[in-house]
Write a protein that holds these residues in place. Structure first.
Motif, PDB file in Angstrom:
ATOM      1  N   TYR A   7       0.846  -1.190   0.000  1.00 57.96           N
ATOM      2  CA  TYR A   7       0.000   0.000   0.000  1.00 57.96           C
ATOM      3  C   TYR A   7       0.884   1.243   0.000  1.00 57.96           C
ATOM      4  O   TYR A   7       1.842   1.315   0.779  1.00 57.96           O
ATOM      5  CB  TYR A   7      -0.902   0.038   1.244  1.00 57.96           C
ATOM      6  CG  TYR A   7      -2.025  -0.970   1.209  1.00 57.96           C
ATOM      7  CD1 TYR A   7      -3.218  -0.679   0.558  1.00 57.96           C
ATOM      8  CD2 TYR A   7      -1.901  -2.204   1.839  1.00 57.96           C
ATOM      9  CE1 TYR A   7      -4.254  -1.610   0.527  1.00 57.96           C
ATOM     10  CE2 TYR A   7      -2.925  -3.131   1.818  1.00 57.96           C
ATOM     11  CZ  TYR A   7      -4.108  -2.826   1.155  1.00 57.96           C
ATOM     12  OH  TYR A   7      -5.127  -3.733   1.119  1.00 57.96           O
ATOM     13  N   PRO A   8       0.575   2.219  -0.830  1.00 58.58           N
ATOM     14  CA  PRO A   8       1.323   3.482  -0.784  1.00 58.58           C
ATOM     15  C   PRO A   8       1.126   4.156   0.575  1.00 58.58           C
ATOM     16  O   PRO A   8       0.027   4.099   1.146  1.00 58.58           O
ATOM     17  CB  PRO A   8       0.690   4.321  -1.892  1.00 58.58           C
ATOM     18  CG  PRO A   8      -0.029   3.346  -2.773  1.00 58.58           C
ATOM     19  CD  PRO A   8      -0.433   2.209  -1.882  1.00 58.58           C
ATOM     20  N   GLY A   9       2.153   4.794   1.078  1.00 59.87           N
ATOM     21  CA  GLY A   9       2.063   5.467   2.363  1.00 59.87           C
ATOM     22  C   GLY A   9       1.006   6.550   2.405  1.00 59.87           C
ATOM     23  O   GLY A   9       0.467   6.867   3.461  1.00 59.87           O
ATOM     24  N   THR A  10       0.677   7.107   1.255  1.00 59.72           N
ATOM     25  CA  THR A  10      -0.296   8.204   1.183  1.00 59.72           C
ATOM     26  C   THR A  10      -1.738   7.726   1.008  1.00 59.72           C
ATOM     27  O   THR A  10      -2.649   8.543   0.963  1.00 59.72           O
ATOM     28  CB  THR A  10       0.056   9.139   0.018  1.00 59.72           C
ATOM     29  OG1 THR A  10       0.087   8.361  -1.190  1.00 59.72           O
ATOM     30  CG2 THR A  10       1.404   9.810   0.230  1.00 59.72           C
ATOM     31  N   ALA A  11      -1.962   6.431   0.897  1.00 57.36           N
ATOM     32  CA  ALA A  11      -3.301   5.905   0.606  1.00 57.36           C
ATOM     33  C   ALA A  11      -4.243   5.926   1.803  1.00 57.36           C
ATOM     34  O   ALA A  11      -5.452   5.835   1.649  1.00 57.36           O
ATOM     35  CB  ALA A  11      -3.212   4.480   0.059  1.00 57.36           C
ATOM     36  N   GLY A  12      -3.699   6.010   2.995  1.00 60.02           N
ATOM     37  CA  GLY A  12      -4.546   6.008   4.177  1.00 60.02           C
ATOM     38  C   GLY A  12      -4.892   4.619   4.677  1.00 60.02           C
ATOM     39  O   GLY A  12      -5.869   4.443   5.405  1.00 60.02           O
ATOM     40  N   HIS A  13      -4.098   3.639   4.308  1.00 59.04           N
ATOM     41  CA  HIS A  13      -4.345   2.261   4.739  1.00 59.04           C
ATOM     42  C   HIS A  13      -3.887   2.053   6.176  1.00 59.04           C
ATOM     43  O   HIS A  13      -2.816   2.499   6.570  1.00 59.04           O
ATOM     44  CB  HIS A  13      -3.605   1.283   3.825  1.00 59.04           C
ATOM     45  CG  HIS A  13      -3.749  -0.133   4.264  1.00 59.04           C
ATOM     46  ND1 HIS A  13      -2.769  -0.785   4.967  1.00 59.04           N
ATOM     47  CD2 HIS A  13      -4.770  -1.014   4.126  1.00 59.04           C
ATOM     48  CE1 HIS A  13      -3.173  -2.020   5.234  1.00 59.04           C
ATOM     49  NE2 HIS A  13      -4.389  -2.173   4.744  1.00 59.04           N
ATOM     50  N   ARG A  14      -4.721   1.361   6.946  1.00 61.78           N
ATOM     51  CA  ARG A  14      -4.360   0.931   8.304  1.00 61.78           C
ATOM     52  C   ARG A  14      -4.279  -0.583   8.294  1.00 61.78           C
ATOM     53  O   ARG A  14      -5.170  -1.258   7.782  1.00 61.78           O
ATOM     54  CB  ARG A  14      -5.421   1.383   9.312  1.00 61.78           C
ATOM     55  CG  ARG A  14      -5.497   2.865   9.534  1.00 61.78           C
ATOM     56  CD  ARG A  14      -6.483   3.234  10.658  1.00 61.78           C
ATOM     57  NE  ARG A  14      -7.340   2.171  11.117  1.00 61.78           N
ATOM     58  CZ  ARG A  14      -8.655   2.063  10.829  1.00 61.78           C
ATOM     59  NH1 ARG A  14      -9.246   2.943  10.068  1.00 61.78           N
ATOM     60  NH2 ARG A  14      -9.358   1.064  11.315  1.00 61.78           N
ATOM     61  N   ALA A  15      -3.225  -1.117   8.875  1.00 61.41           N
ATOM     62  CA  ALA A  15      -2.998  -2.564   8.865  1.00 61.41           C
ATOM     63  C   ALA A  15      -4.141  -3.347   9.505  1.00 61.41           C
ATOM     64  O   ALA A  15      -4.404  -4.480   9.135  1.00 61.41           O
ATOM     65  CB  ALA A  15      -1.687  -2.905   9.552  1.00 61.41           C
ATOM     66  N   ASP A  16      -4.852  -2.747  10.444  1.00 61.41           N
ATOM     67  CA  ASP A  16      -5.935  -3.443  11.131  1.00 61.41           C
ATOM     68  C   ASP A  16      -7.298  -3.241  10.457  1.00 61.41           C
ATOM     69  O   ASP A  16      -8.311  -3.763  10.922  1.00 61.41           O
ATOM     70  CB  ASP A  16      -6.012  -3.008  12.594  1.00 61.41           C
ATOM     71  CG  ASP A  16      -6.342  -1.527  12.756  1.00 61.41           C
ATOM     72  OD1 ASP A  16      -6.187  -0.750  11.787  1.00 61.41           O
ATOM     73  OD2 ASP A  16      -6.747  -1.138  13.874  1.00 61.41           O
ATOM     74  N   ALA A  17      -7.338  -2.511   9.357  1.00 58.97           N
ATOM     75  CA  ALA A  17      -8.609  -2.215   8.683  1.00 58.97           C
ATOM     76  C   ALA A  17      -9.132  -3.435   7.925  1.00 58.97           C
ATOM     77  O   ALA A  17      -8.372  -4.142   7.265  1.00 58.97           O
ATOM     78  CB  ALA A  17      -8.434  -1.057   7.710  1.00 58.97           C
TER      79      ALA A  17
END
Length: 130
Positions: free
Chosen positions: A8-18
């Protein structure tokens, strides 16, 4: 964005627990379906999108590097590819392809070759990796 198509790109807003299951997925030119499955494994992150009737009910695998943004409030994921680029990706079969290094290579090459301007993901063939 990420140099690795499978992170995931750092800017995508992904959270590992999502849990992204059920999120709506939008290509650059419209909705393509909803997330059926996703992986948070470092170096092998992706979403599997159920396209419904859009392309005859098939599922497609999108490497996490194609994701531009994830909006948890609206439960929407924006990807940096067009519907046609996604539709022309190598065929996906959940039973055969999840965890298959050769298939991940094909998909990484396909989406790398169709890199959207300014995404930062590699456009060199063979740069998608597991």
């Amino acid at each position: 964005m990420s140099e690795n198509m499978w992170d995931y790109p750092g800017t995508a807003g992904h959270r590992a627990d999502a849990d992204l299951t059920g999120y709506k997925v939008d290509a650059t030119d419209g909705n393509i379906g909803k997330v059926d499955k996703h992986s948070n494994d470092v170096g092998s992150q992706y979403i599997v999108v159920d396209t419904g009737v859009w392309i005859f009910g098939k599922e497609v695998l999108l490497p996490a590097g194609t994701i531009v943004s994830i909006d948890a409030d609206s439960r929407t994921i924006q990807v940096s590819r067009t519907k046609e680029e996604i539709k022309s990706a190598p065929e996906f079969d959940k039973e055969k392809h999840l965890g298959n290094a050769d298939y991940h290579q094909q998909v990484g090459t396909h989406y790398g070759a169709h890199r959207a301007p300014g995404t930062g993901t590699s456009d060199r063939p063979g740069q998608g990796r597991i």
